[in-house]
Write an enzyme that holds these catalytic residues in place. Structure first.
Site, short mmCIF file in Angstrom:
data_model
loop_
_atom_site.label_atom_id
_atom_site.label_comp_id
_atom_site.label_asym_id
_atom_site.label_seq_id
_atom_site.Cartn_x
_atom_site.Cartn_y
_atom_site.Cartn_z
N LYS A 154 -2.89 -9.98 4.86
CA LYS A 154 -3.67 -9.00 4.12
C LYS A 154 -4.87 -10.04 3.22
CE LYS A 154 -0.63 -5.05 3.05
NZ LYS A 154 -1.30 -3.93 3.64
N ASP A 203 1.62 -6.27 9.83
CA ASP A 203 1.20 -5.50 8.66
C ASP A 203 1.73 -3.90 8.67
OD1 ASP A 203 0.32 -5.25 5.89
OD2 ASP A 203 -1.67 -5.07 6.26
N ARG A 226 7.08 0.89 9.00
CA ARG A 226 7.70 1.74 9.99
C ARG A 226 8.96 0.99 10.78
NH1 ARG A 226 1.99 2.56 12.77
NH2 ARG A 226 1.47 2.04 10.53
N1 BES Z 1 2.04 -1.02 2.83
C1 BES Z 1 0.97 -0.92 3.53
C2 BES Z 1 0.31 0.62 3.13
C3 BES Z 1 -0.08 0.60 1.88
C4 BES Z 1 -1.66 0.43 1.73
C5 BES Z 1 0.22 0.94 0.77
C6 BES Z 1 -2.16 0.32 0.40
C7 BES Z 1 -0.26 1.18 -0.52
C8 BES Z 1 -1.52 0.80 -0.44
C9 BES Z 1 1.36 -0.79 4.95
O1 BES Z 1 2.48 -1.68 5.12
C10 BES Z 1 0.31 -1.40 5.71
O2 BES Z 1 -0.04 -2.55 5.63
N2 BES Z 1 -0.39 -0.46 6.50
C11 BES Z 1 -1.34 -0.82 7.64
C12 BES Z 1 -1.22 -0.27 8.72
C13 BES Z 1 -1.92 -0.83 9.97
C14 BES Z 1 -1.65 -2.38 10.06
C15 BES Z 1 -1.55 -0.03 11.29
C16 BES Z 1 -2.54 0.06 6.85
O3 BES Z 1 -2.37 1.20 6.23
O4 BES Z 1 -3.49 -0.92 6.74
ZN ZN Z 2 3.78 -2.11 3.64
MN MN Z 3 2.02 -3.60 5.46
#
Ligand code: BES
Ligand code: ZN
Ligand code: MN
Length: 508
Positions: A285, A355, A359
């Protein structure tokens, strides 16, 4: 696994959770205290207690009402001198607007009380009186006490100078001792969840999370089982292990059991995502997206807070909480893009983005949970940024394979005043998580419908268990404060889950 010494904070004792004494009070207008809080509706006369106080201050309150100089909008406030400044009773009176009488529901009891108490904690007060009981339904009186406790917990846990001054005693007027007791349990359980989330990732990592969960379990009489790395390997939890493999802090799975119902009754399962820090892994990230990622275990913290409350309340249901705990880090051993993992269920997943780790952790955690043959299952996860794009940062997204359970949760959320909204789970989304090399892949196609494709991924691991997925990425953690709460962890959905289980215990 070795831990570098600078990361170990085991000798650092974090401050205790707020714990004022709550007491019942019969004659609040003469009770000596720093501040007494009373409510004013914009369409109802002064309460009986309000009138007593008014007399004690020589009619100042009714005079101000006549001049329309008092706050009446919900949460508006005004501090005036009290009778104690010259004689008996409170030194100050906090007049709090309640808004129209027909809107004085449970959420208002919680939020207005929290707003009032929060406004007073900037200064040190040793003794507060809350005289709000008369304004609300007796069934919502516990929310007054829960709201007062909620006000006292915030993100400033490591400030040298206290940012929130916790009063020694909070006296509550017109509220039964049973409601006080219940409100204290609710407020404390929500705050436990919030504290777990607000702690930095150097303090809360899988092992220390599990340790805190087990301490809390011990205090309230929950059974607690912790699966360490070896046990996870024995149990074929290869997905949880893969997400955690890049970290020096090994993964854990926590199972909390509350046996409140008949022994032969199938349990309710509550499952939480517990990524104690989400760097994104090799799909790293950017700094801005990583800064709050200590909050990525909020689902698991919600499970702990809820189980804590169910045990303390003695709810007559069998409930099992599952926390899938891993830290998603970058290192030479991190799991990689293109990896294929055979999950505990046997299904294989192709990793196309490290990321999308929540899941992956949940695939094994859900599989462990359905092994207990639950009558229904709810999972909570800070799962997708896409859910925040869809619903904003205050609303929980619901996705389900069973409309009855989804409706029951929605009803519980409505009672508690927590905003939720259901997203569709049409079969057409199933295609989008199919993989060319494995059974499924851990991303959808492009960003579109990202909250739902994540839920579709999860659906592969719930069998035919009636199940609802709650995406709490938005509401779990707040960037900025509100009058009724600090920024940081919010404890979202703890109240809703408790209510949902209690409704089932009551046979609704
Ligand atoms: N933990 C994050 C989602 C998140 C984002 C929670 C902002 C709280 C605040 C999750 O693990 C993530 O990174 N999701 C990605 C998924 C994508 C790579 C398919 C996302 O939402 O960008
Ligand atoms: Zn996450
Ligand atoms: Mn993530």
């Amino acid at each position: 696994m070795s831990e570098s010494p600078h990361q170990s904070q085991s000798n650092f004792v974090p401050p205790q959770l707020p714990c004022p004494r709550f007491l019942q009070v019969d004659s609040p207008s003469t009770e000596k205290c720093d501040v007494i809080v009373i409510g004013l509706c914009d369409d109802a006369p002064l309460s009986e207690l309000g009138s007593q106080l008014d007399q004690a201050v020589g009619g100042v309150i009714s005079g101000l009402i006549k001049q329309e100089k008092v706050p009446t909008d919900a949460g508006e406030m005004m501090l005036i001198p009290g009778p104690g400044a010259v004689g008996q009773g409170a030194s100050l009176i906090l007049l709090v607007g309640l808004g129209p009488q027909d809107k004085l529901d449970r959420e208002a009891a919680f939020t207005i009380t929290s707003t009032a108490v929060r406004s007073l904690t900037k200064e040190s007060q040793s003794r507060l009186v809350l005289a709000l009981g008369e304004s609300f339904d007796a069934a919502d009186h516990d929310a007054i006490v829960a709201g007062a406790l909620y006000a006292l917990e915030g993100q400033s846990i490591y400030r040298s100078k206290q940012a929130i001054n916790v009063p020694d005693s909070i006296l509550v007027a017109g509220v039964s001792s049973a409601a006080i007791e219940r409100g204290m349990i609710l407020g404390d359980s929500i705050n436990q969840a919030r504290r777990l989330v607000n702690e930095p990732a150097a303090v809360i990592y899988p092992e220390s999370f599990a340790q805190r969960a087990s301490e809390l379990a011990e205090q309230v009489g929950l059974q607690c089982e912790i699966w360490d790395q070896d046990r996870l390997a024995e149990e074929n939890c290869r997905a949880i292990l893969a997400v955690g493999i890049g970290s020096t802090k090994p993964p854990r799975l926590v199972i909390l059991t509350h046996n409140g119902g008949p022994a032969d009754e199938p349990p309710i399962a509550i499952v939480g995502k517990g990524v104690t820090f989400d760097s994104g892994g090799l799909s790293i990230k950017p700094s801005d997206g990583m800064v709050d990622m200590k909050c990525d275990m909020a689902g698991a913290a919600t499970v702990v807070g809820t189980m804590h409350a169910l045990a303390k309340l003695g709810v007559k249901k069998n409930v099992i909480g599952f926390c899938g705990l891993a830290e998603n880090m970058v290192s030479g051993s991190s799991y990689k893009l293109g990896d294929v993992i055979q999950t505990r269920s046997g299904k294989t997943i192709e990793i196309l983005n490290t990321d999308a780790e929540g899941r992956v952790v949940l695939s094994d955690t859900l599989d462990v949970a359905i092994g207990y043959k639950p009558s229904s299952m709810v999972d909570l996860a800070t799962l997708t940024g896409a859910c925040m794009v869809a619903l904003g940062n205050e609303v929980t997204g619901l996705m389900a394979n069973d409309q009855a359970v989804c409706d029951a949760l929605t009803a519980a959320a409505k009672t508690e005043g927590e905003p939720v909204w259901q997203l569709p789970m049409f079969a057409l989304y199933d295609e989008k998580v199919k993989s060319k090399v494995a059974d499924i892949k851990n991303v959808g196609e492009g960003r579109w419908g990202g909250a739902i494709t994540a839920a579709k991924f999860l659906q592969n691991f719930v069998g035919d268990t009636p199940w609802v997925h709650l995406d709490i990425a938005g509401p779990a953690f707040a960037d900025s404060p509100k009058p009724y709460r600090d920024a940081g962890a919010t404890g979202a959905m703890v109240r809703t889950l408790i209510r949902w289980v209690e409704n089932q215990a009551a046979g609704d």
